[in-house]
Design an enzyme around this catalytic site. Structure first.
Site, short mmCIF file in Angstrom:
data_model
loop_
_atom_site.label_atom_id
_atom_site.label_comp_id
_atom_site.label_asym_id
_atom_site.label_seq_id
_atom_site.Cartn_x
_atom_site.Cartn_y
_atom_site.Cartn_z
N GLU A 1 24.24 51.00 69.02
CA GLU A 1 24.34 49.89 70.20
C GLU A 1 24.47 50.34 71.34
OE1 GLU A 1 27.14 46.96 68.76
OE2 GLU A 1 26.45 45.40 70.49
N ASN B 1 25.98 42.90 69.17
CA ASN B 1 26.39 41.77 70.29
C ASN B 1 25.52 42.19 71.34
OD1 ASN B 1 28.13 40.88 68.39
ND2 ASN B 1 29.96 41.36 69.42
N ASN C 1 21.17 38.98 66.07
CA ASN C 1 22.46 39.50 65.33
C ASN C 1 23.54 38.44 65.33
OD1 ASN C 1 24.12 42.08 64.90
ND2 ASN C 1 25.40 41.16 66.75
N GLU C 2 24.28 38.29 64.21
CA GLU C 2 25.50 37.71 64.00
C GLU C 2 25.49 36.32 64.77
OE1 GLU C 2 29.04 40.24 64.71
OE2 GLU C 2 28.75 41.10 62.85
N TYR D 1 33.29 44.45 57.96
CA TYR D 1 34.02 45.82 58.39
C TYR D 1 35.46 45.34 57.72
CZ TYR D 1 31.11 46.46 62.11
OH TYR D 1 29.89 46.71 62.89
N GLU E 1 25.49 46.04 58.84
CA GLU E 1 26.67 46.57 59.49
C GLU E 1 27.87 46.58 58.53
OE1 GLU E 1 28.05 44.83 63.58
OE2 GLU E 1 26.00 44.52 64.02
N GLN F 1 29.15 52.38 63.50
CA GLN F 1 28.04 52.47 64.42
C GLN F 1 27.83 54.55 64.15
OE1 GLN F 1 27.63 51.16 68.22
NE2 GLN F 1 28.28 49.16 67.52
O1 AHR Z 1 29.52 47.27 65.76
C1 AHR Z 1 30.33 46.57 66.73
C2 AHR Z 1 30.09 44.94 66.88
O2 AHR Z 1 30.45 44.57 65.39
C3 AHR Z 1 28.60 44.65 66.84
O3 AHR Z 1 28.13 44.46 67.96
C4 AHR Z 1 28.63 43.35 66.16
O4 AHR Z 1 27.49 43.02 65.57
C5 AHR Z 1 29.82 43.27 65.43
O5 AHR Z 1 30.61 42.22 65.39
#
Ligand code: AHR
Length: 498
Positions: free
Chosen positions: A31, A76, A176-177, A248, A296, A353
């Site tokens: 990103e 994001n 994305n999200e 995450y 992710e 990432q």
């Molecule tokens: O990976 C960091 C961020 O986490 C990304 O930009 C977003 O998609 C997620 O919330």
């Protein structure tokens, strides 16, 4: 095996096939955030940089990691990105505000650079379109620029930019999200479902051979989780190939036993998304089974991160450069085990990432790039779990991981069969604070089966996450007992001579 206490059992059967592993299971994500692109992938001043400004040491480590697909450009970031800013002559590219991460975007690195970098790194591109501040038109323009051969405004512009042949990008994410209030241009379930469906339809007119990933829930605790997927599929079932999910895991937000249950939490999330997809399949009377893209996932000390609200608009500030320990590596290995266990529905997964930003690879100006602890289980699994996933149904004691999950097995496993190598690889994680003995029944592999090696990652055997060779493993009477160190990730290999 007489005399050895057995804590858990598993049987390996090469006929009990889950699915072939899609190579894109071992994916990553780059990103325009922090120093992932600038200072990570791209740094013309680094001694290892090539003529394009790509760090050669990073490319070497990406190849060693075994990553097969890389998602780009966000995250994001993409939700307020104009892709046109990053193509064509560098001198004409504008500086812009990166709204997602409150910093300055020079656009020195863009689509063309990413495509050149993917070729040099041997990875497939996975491109995300902006459905935050933009919509159908800009997504269609982008795919025409990338994939249409010639004789149109956008395809000829690509050719003028030095790319005579189409980029031929097959895999596309629709935003994305979009369920997250933090996202620039976030949407309600209905708003996103309609936009995703219409964007998908239009993109496929330009290129019918693409695969499309619809944005799902940003994590399993989102208030719209479930409703988001149902509404999305109500409108877009026929137009998309994958539903995305992100998750995450934060070691600082939980106790160690709860953190070690992360693999079980991810499995529950995957199961719930599969159930929602299959419910919609039944309701709509469709044949197609929706597949998932876990695009992710990682360990992230997210509770330490506060969104910047007053930082000056500077270029590529270091952001979320988490240092990983050995327990984090065990959890990363466990998360990959969970994904492989669902290889029949999960086709794509991207560790987030790739470089510097919560990443297995780190860089520092002028110094050689280095591997974090989490690099090692990923690299071994990408190298060895690349054929057919087998069902393993471990019998294991369970524990209660408080608010995170209950009935969490102490031992979780998956196995893969490589018919070319005639090898079975068993991956096992021990979530317990004690060493455990795992009995492995290999009778179905035939009389000639022999143990080939056992490597483990655990803070009780090393401090850097590099897998350590464990004691000798022997097969007797079709069974073998392995000692799994406390809180460990393990790889056990068996040769199956013909
Ligand atoms: O990976 C960091 C961020 O986490 C990304 O930009 C977003 O998609 C997620 O919330």
């Amino acid at each position: 095996m007489g005399g050895v206490r057995v804590d858990a059992r598993v049987a390996i059967d090469p006929d009990a096939v889950v699915a072939d592993v899609d190579p894109r299971m071992f994916g990553s994500f780059a990103e325009h955030m922090g120093r992932c692109i600038y200072g990570g992938i791209y740094d013309p001043d680094d001694p290892s940089a090539d003529a394009d400004g790509f760090r050669g040491d990073v490319i070497d480590l990406v190849r060693e990691l075994g990553v097969n697909v890389v998602r780009y450009p966000g995250g994001n970031f993409v939700s307020s990105y104009r892709w046109e800013d990053g193509v064509g002559p560098r001198t004409a590219r504008p500086n812009r505000l990166n709204l997602a991460w409150r910093c300055l975007e020079t656009n020195d690195f863009g689509l063309g650079e990413f495509m050149s970098w993917t070729r040099k790194s041997g990875v497939e591109p996975m491109m995300t379109v902006n459905l935050g501040t933009r919509g159908v038109t800009e997504a269609v323009d982008l795919i025409e620029y990338c994939n249409h051969p010639a004789n149109t405004y956008w395809s000829d512009l690509r050719r003028n930019h030095g790319f005579e042949e189409p980029h031929g990008i097959k895999l596309w994410c629709l935003g994305n999200e979009m369920d997250g209030p933090w996202q620039v241009g976030s949407k309600t379930p209905y708003e996103y479902a309609r936009l995703a469906a219409e964007t998908a339809k239009a993109m496929r007119i330009v290129d019918p051979d693409i695969e499309l990933v619809a944005a799902g829930s940003s994590n399993s605790k989102m208030p719209t989780f479930g409703q988001w997927e149902s509404e999305l599929l109500e409108h877009a079932y026929d137009h998309v190939d994958y539903v995305a999910l992100h998750h995450y895991f934060d070691p600082d937000a939980t106790s160690v036993p709860e953190f070690l249950a992360s693999g079980a939490v991810l499995e529950r999330f995957v199961d719930d998304v599969v159930a929602t997809c299959d419910h919609m399949r039944a309701r709509l009377g469709r044949k197609k089974r929706m597949r998932l893209s876990v695009d992710e996932w990682n360990v992230w000390r997210q509770s330490r991160f506060t969104e910047p609200t007053d930082r000056a608009w500077i270029e590529s500030p270091a952001l979320i450069e988490d240092d990983y320990d050995v327990t984090d590596a065990v959890v990363v290995g466990d998360l990959l085990i969970s994904l492989l266990r669902h290889a029949d529905r999960v086709s794509i997964a991207n560790q987030a990432q790739l470089v510097n930003v919560i990443a297995p690879i780190r860089t520092s100006p002028g110094k050689p790039a280095w591997r974090q602890t989490i690099f090692h289980p990923f690299a071994l699994m990408a190298a060895c779990a690349n054929q057919t996933v087998l069902h393993t149904r471990p019998q294991s004691p369970c524990y209660d991981a408080g608010d995170v999950a209950d009935e969490v097995p102490l031992v979780s496993t998956t196995a893969t069969w490589d018919p070319d190598l005639r090898a079975v690889t068993l991956f096992a994680v021990n979530r317990d604070a004690q060493q455990l003995s795992l009995s492995i029944d290999v009778k179905a592999l035939g009389e000639k089966a022999r143990a080939w090696g056992h490597e483990a990652v655990s803070s009780s055997v090393s401090t850097d996450g590099i897998p350590v060779a464990m004691g000798e493993l022997t097969v007797e009477g079709g069974e073998c007992v392995a000692r799994l160190p406390a809180q460990s990730w393990n790889m056990l290999r068996f040769a199956v001579p013909a």
